[in-house]
Design an enzyme around this catalytic site. Sequence first.
Site, PDB file in Angstrom:
ATOM      1  N   ASP A 173       0.828  -1.207   0.000  1.00 41.90           N
ATOM      2  CA  ASP A 173       0.000   0.000   0.000  1.00 41.90           C
ATOM      3  C   ASP A 173       0.866   1.263   0.000  1.00 41.90           C
ATOM      4  O   ASP A 173       0.412   2.331   0.408  1.00 41.90           O
ATOM      5  CB  ASP A 173      -0.960   0.022   1.197  1.00 41.90           C
ATOM      6  CG  ASP A 173      -0.238  -0.054   2.535  1.00 41.90           C
ATOM      7  OD1 ASP A 173       0.995  -0.259   2.542  1.00 41.90           O
ATOM      8  OD2 ASP A 173      -0.906   0.071   3.576  1.00 41.90           O
ATOM      9  N   GLU A 178       9.637  -2.985  14.117  1.00 44.04           N
ATOM     10  CA  GLU A 178      10.720  -2.619  13.206  1.00 44.04           C
ATOM     11  C   GLU A 178      11.974  -2.210  13.971  1.00 44.04           C
ATOM     12  O   GLU A 178      13.089  -2.596  13.648  1.00 44.04           O
ATOM     13  CB  GLU A 178      10.271  -1.487  12.266  1.00 44.04           C
ATOM     14  CG  GLU A 178       9.284  -1.914  11.197  1.00 44.04           C
ATOM     15  CD  GLU A 178       7.853  -1.941  11.706  1.00 44.04           C
ATOM     16  OE1 GLU A 178       7.653  -1.655  12.914  1.00 44.04           O
ATOM     17  OE2 GLU A 178       6.950  -2.229  10.921  1.00 44.04           O
TER      18      GLU A 178
END
Length: 269
Positions: free
Chosen positions: A128, A219
């Site tokens: 996306d 992350e």
Amino acid sequence: SRPAAGRPPPERRGPEAALPTIYAITPTYSRPVQKAELTRLANTFRQVARLHWILVEDAAARSELVSRFVAAAGLPCTHLHVPTPRRYKRPGLPRATEQRNAGLAWLRQRHQHLPPPQPGVLFFADDDNTYSLELFQEVRTGLGRGGRARPPASPRSFPTPAILQFLGLSWTNPESQQVFSLTFSPLPSPPGFAVSLQVILSHPKAVFKRRGSQPGMQESDFLKQITTVEELEPKANNCTKVLVWHTRTEKVNLANEPKYHLDTVNIEV
């Protein structure tokens, strides 16, 4: 799961053959706009030399839609699948953890018997997002030859957004508890990062973890396993260019669509 279905990279000659390969790991899941998102990403990847797409479905089996898309994409692509456990599909929990780890496992297995150095770049590309072609030139430089990045200035000196050679991210909250200050921000620059393939191979146990990671910290926790902030290198004109955009496709309204198929025509969204 079954062996990965993929199209081997075509043999290339000349200057392009000397370029280090970019491995792009993209988690994807079924929804009405899935094919539109993948089409936009594939159109970008076709323009990048020496790119191998690792497309990982969040599913118990490969879907027919994505399988047909991969076959017609005209890209060196490996199509994997792994489902997210139901207990982790609640709102607020990290997504794509199992899919990213499946891509990492495939990459390590592919290179485990090859002697170092193995030039290449690992890049996490969400379906996306929209990527500038310049970004791929940035992440390939330096890291593609297997080395680590050079020490930058303090992260607090980086403007927002910051595009790094080792990371593409937003330093939107330098006071954050996150070591790498990764935040899920709106336009123009979402979190996303590239890592030298040699660094990934030299840390075989580095994965995205669910246990022990706070929301929004996956992350950062992954990067702490393989590097430090001092090893990052600012790129993109000293972090002053925007090369990634979070351009999610608008949700489609299917309220007026018939609930039952009234004909035999099979139209793929």
